[in-house]
Design a protein around this motif. Sequence first.
Motif, short mmCIF file in Angstrom:
data_model
loop_
_atom_site.label_atom_id
_atom_site.label_comp_id
_atom_site.label_asym_id
_atom_site.label_seq_id
_atom_site.Cartn_x
_atom_site.Cartn_y
_atom_site.Cartn_z
N LEU A 34 0.82 -1.22 0.00
CA LEU A 34 0.00 0.00 0.00
C LEU A 34 0.86 1.27 0.00
N LEU A 35 2.02 1.21 0.64
CA LEU A 35 2.81 2.43 0.85
C LEU A 35 4.11 2.48 0.06
N GLY A 36 4.68 1.32 -0.25
CA GLY A 36 6.01 1.29 -0.85
C GLY A 36 6.11 2.16 -2.09
N PHE A 37 5.14 2.02 -3.00
CA PHE A 37 5.26 2.75 -4.27
C PHE A 37 5.09 4.26 -4.09
N ILE A 38 4.41 4.68 -3.00
CA ILE A 38 4.26 6.13 -2.78
C ILE A 38 5.64 6.74 -2.54
N PHE A 39 6.46 6.05 -1.76
CA PHE A 39 7.81 6.55 -1.49
C PHE A 39 8.72 6.35 -2.70
N PRO A 52 18.22 10.87 7.01
CA PRO A 52 18.76 11.79 8.02
C PRO A 52 17.74 12.85 8.48
N ARG A 53 16.86 13.29 7.56
CA ARG A 53 15.81 14.22 8.00
C ARG A 53 14.91 13.56 9.02
N MET A 54 14.61 12.28 8.81
CA MET A 54 13.71 11.59 9.73
C MET A 54 14.41 11.28 11.06
N PHE A 57 14.04 14.52 12.78
CA PHE A 57 12.64 14.76 13.16
C PHE A 57 12.29 14.02 14.45
N TRP A 58 12.57 12.73 14.49
CA TRP A 58 12.20 11.94 15.67
C TRP A 58 13.05 12.28 16.89
N GLU A 59 14.29 12.71 16.63
CA GLU A 59 15.13 13.14 17.76
C GLU A 59 14.50 14.36 18.42
N GLY A 70 11.20 21.95 9.37
CA GLY A 70 10.49 21.55 8.16
C GLY A 70 9.01 21.69 8.38
N ASN A 71 8.26 21.36 7.35
CA ASN A 71 6.81 21.48 7.41
C ASN A 71 6.18 20.19 6.89
N PRO A 72 6.06 19.20 7.77
CA PRO A 72 5.55 17.89 7.34
C PRO A 72 4.18 17.98 6.67
N GLN A 89 -4.22 4.26 4.14
CA GLN A 89 -2.78 4.53 4.08
C GLN A 89 -2.23 4.93 5.46
N PHE A 90 -2.95 5.81 6.16
CA PHE A 90 -2.47 6.24 7.48
C PHE A 90 -2.54 5.10 8.50
N ASP A 91 -3.60 4.29 8.41
CA ASP A 91 -3.67 3.14 9.33
C ASP A 91 -2.50 2.19 9.11
N ASP A 119 -0.69 10.44 17.38
CA ASP A 119 -1.26 11.79 17.38
C ASP A 119 -0.97 12.51 16.06
N MET A 120 0.27 12.41 15.59
CA MET A 120 0.62 13.14 14.36
C MET A 120 -0.06 12.53 13.14
N ALA A 121 -0.22 11.22 13.13
CA ALA A 121 -0.93 10.59 12.01
C ALA A 121 -2.37 11.12 11.96
N ASN A 122 -3.00 11.28 13.12
CA ASN A 122 -4.36 11.83 13.17
C ASN A 122 -4.39 13.27 12.67
N VAL A 123 -3.42 14.07 13.11
CA VAL A 123 -3.40 15.48 12.70
C VAL A 123 -3.18 15.57 11.19
N ILE A 124 -2.18 14.88 10.68
CA ILE A 124 -1.85 14.99 9.25
C ILE A 124 -3.03 14.46 8.42
N TYR A 125 -3.55 13.30 8.80
CA TYR A 125 -4.68 12.73 8.05
C TYR A 125 -5.86 13.69 8.00
C1 HEM Z 1 -0.02 7.66 4.52
C2 HEM Z 1 0.98 7.88 5.35
C3 HEM Z 1 2.26 8.57 4.92
C4 HEM Z 1 2.89 8.58 3.72
C5 HEM Z 1 2.49 7.84 2.43
C6 HEM Z 1 4.05 9.43 3.84
C7 HEM Z 1 4.94 9.71 2.83
C8 HEM Z 1 5.95 10.63 2.90
C9 HEM Z 1 6.77 11.04 1.79
C10 HEM Z 1 6.67 10.48 0.38
C11 HEM Z 1 7.61 12.00 2.24
C12 HEM Z 1 8.55 12.86 1.40
C13 HEM Z 1 9.91 12.40 1.35
C14 HEM Z 1 10.73 13.25 0.40
O1 HEM Z 1 10.22 13.73 -0.62
O2 HEM Z 1 11.90 13.42 0.68
C15 HEM Z 1 7.36 12.16 3.66
C16 HEM Z 1 8.05 13.01 4.48
C17 HEM Z 1 7.87 13.10 5.84
N1 HEM Z 1 6.95 12.40 6.59
FE1 HEM Z 1 5.52 11.16 5.86
N2 HEM Z 1 4.11 9.91 5.13
C18 HEM Z 1 3.05 9.42 5.83
C19 HEM Z 1 2.75 9.62 7.14
C20 HEM Z 1 3.54 10.32 8.03
C21 HEM Z 1 3.26 10.50 9.43
C22 HEM Z 1 2.06 9.92 10.19
C23 HEM Z 1 4.29 11.27 9.95
C24 HEM Z 1 4.54 11.73 11.36
C25 HEM Z 1 4.35 10.98 12.41
C26 HEM Z 1 5.18 11.58 8.86
C27 HEM Z 1 6.32 12.34 8.96
C28 HEM Z 1 7.07 12.79 7.89
C29 HEM Z 1 8.12 13.79 8.00
C30 HEM Z 1 8.58 14.49 9.28
C31 HEM Z 1 8.62 13.98 6.71
C32 HEM Z 1 9.78 14.91 6.30
C33 HEM Z 1 9.25 16.27 5.96
C34 HEM Z 1 10.39 17.17 5.57
O3 HEM Z 1 11.02 16.94 4.53
O4 HEM Z 1 10.66 18.11 6.33
N3 HEM Z 1 4.71 10.98 7.71
N4 HEM Z 1 6.34 11.33 4.03
#
Ligand code: HEM
Length: 155
Positions: A34-39, A52-54, A57-59, A70-72, A89-91, A119-125
């Motif tokens: 479900l998620l691999g191809f999105i990344f 390294p950004r992540m 972030f978690w640190e 950054g602006n997630p 996807q979020f679940d 909490d953050m998954a709920n907010v972002i979703y």
């Molecule tokens: C459906 C669920 C999610 C998907 C498919 C997803 C996917 C992605 C993708 C593709 C990026 C961009 C990477 C890049 O272009 O370099 C990203 C960045 C990021 N994601 Fe997610 N994400 C999801 C959920 C979450 C959640 C729940 C969190 C937090 C708990 C999170 C935290 C972050 C952060 C901090 C970044 C980096 C933002 C930045 O570059 O400053 N993500 N995510």
Amino acid sequence: MSASNLPQLEDLQGPAEIEILVNAFYERVKDDELLGFIFEKVAAVDWASHLPRMYAFWEKVLFRTGSYTGNPLAVHARLLPLTSMGRPQFDRWLEIFQGTVNDLFAGPNAEHIKNSASDMANVIYSRLNGVADPRFDPANLTPEQRLRYASYREA
Ligand code: HEM
């Protein structure tokens, strides 16, 4: 081997453990149907810079240290027109995150990072999809959440 003989899991202590967790999490995400191809395809993530950004972030989330800025929300909003970013996807994201933490770490920091992720998954979703944050519907609060959110209000 009985459960009591299994090696005791350690807690997340600092940046070294965060790196282990983040690496393991994205290995699982990459393989997820479900998620691999999105990344890999939709965002074509550059792992050498994303990982390294992540770590940073978690640190910041866990220890209030590290260099993350950054602006997630904006980063994920850019994905909206390109792919589904809905409840399934979020679940799945959360299930993989919590599962990875549970397999590798145990203790207060492990609990805290799982709560923060949830909490953050709920907010972002909810912000992404323009729906009410399910956490703030009192009908959905667990007793544990009721206590935790009350402690945020006192902080
Ligand atoms: C459906 C669920 C999610 C998907 C498919 C997803 C996917 C992605 C993708 C593709 C990026 C961009 C990477 C890049 O272009 O370099 C990203 C960045 C990021 N994601 Fe997610 N994400 C999801 C959920 C979450 C959640 C729940 C969190 C937090 C708990 C999170 C935290 C972050 C952060 C901090 C970044 C980096 C933002 C930045 O570059 O400053 N993500 N995510």
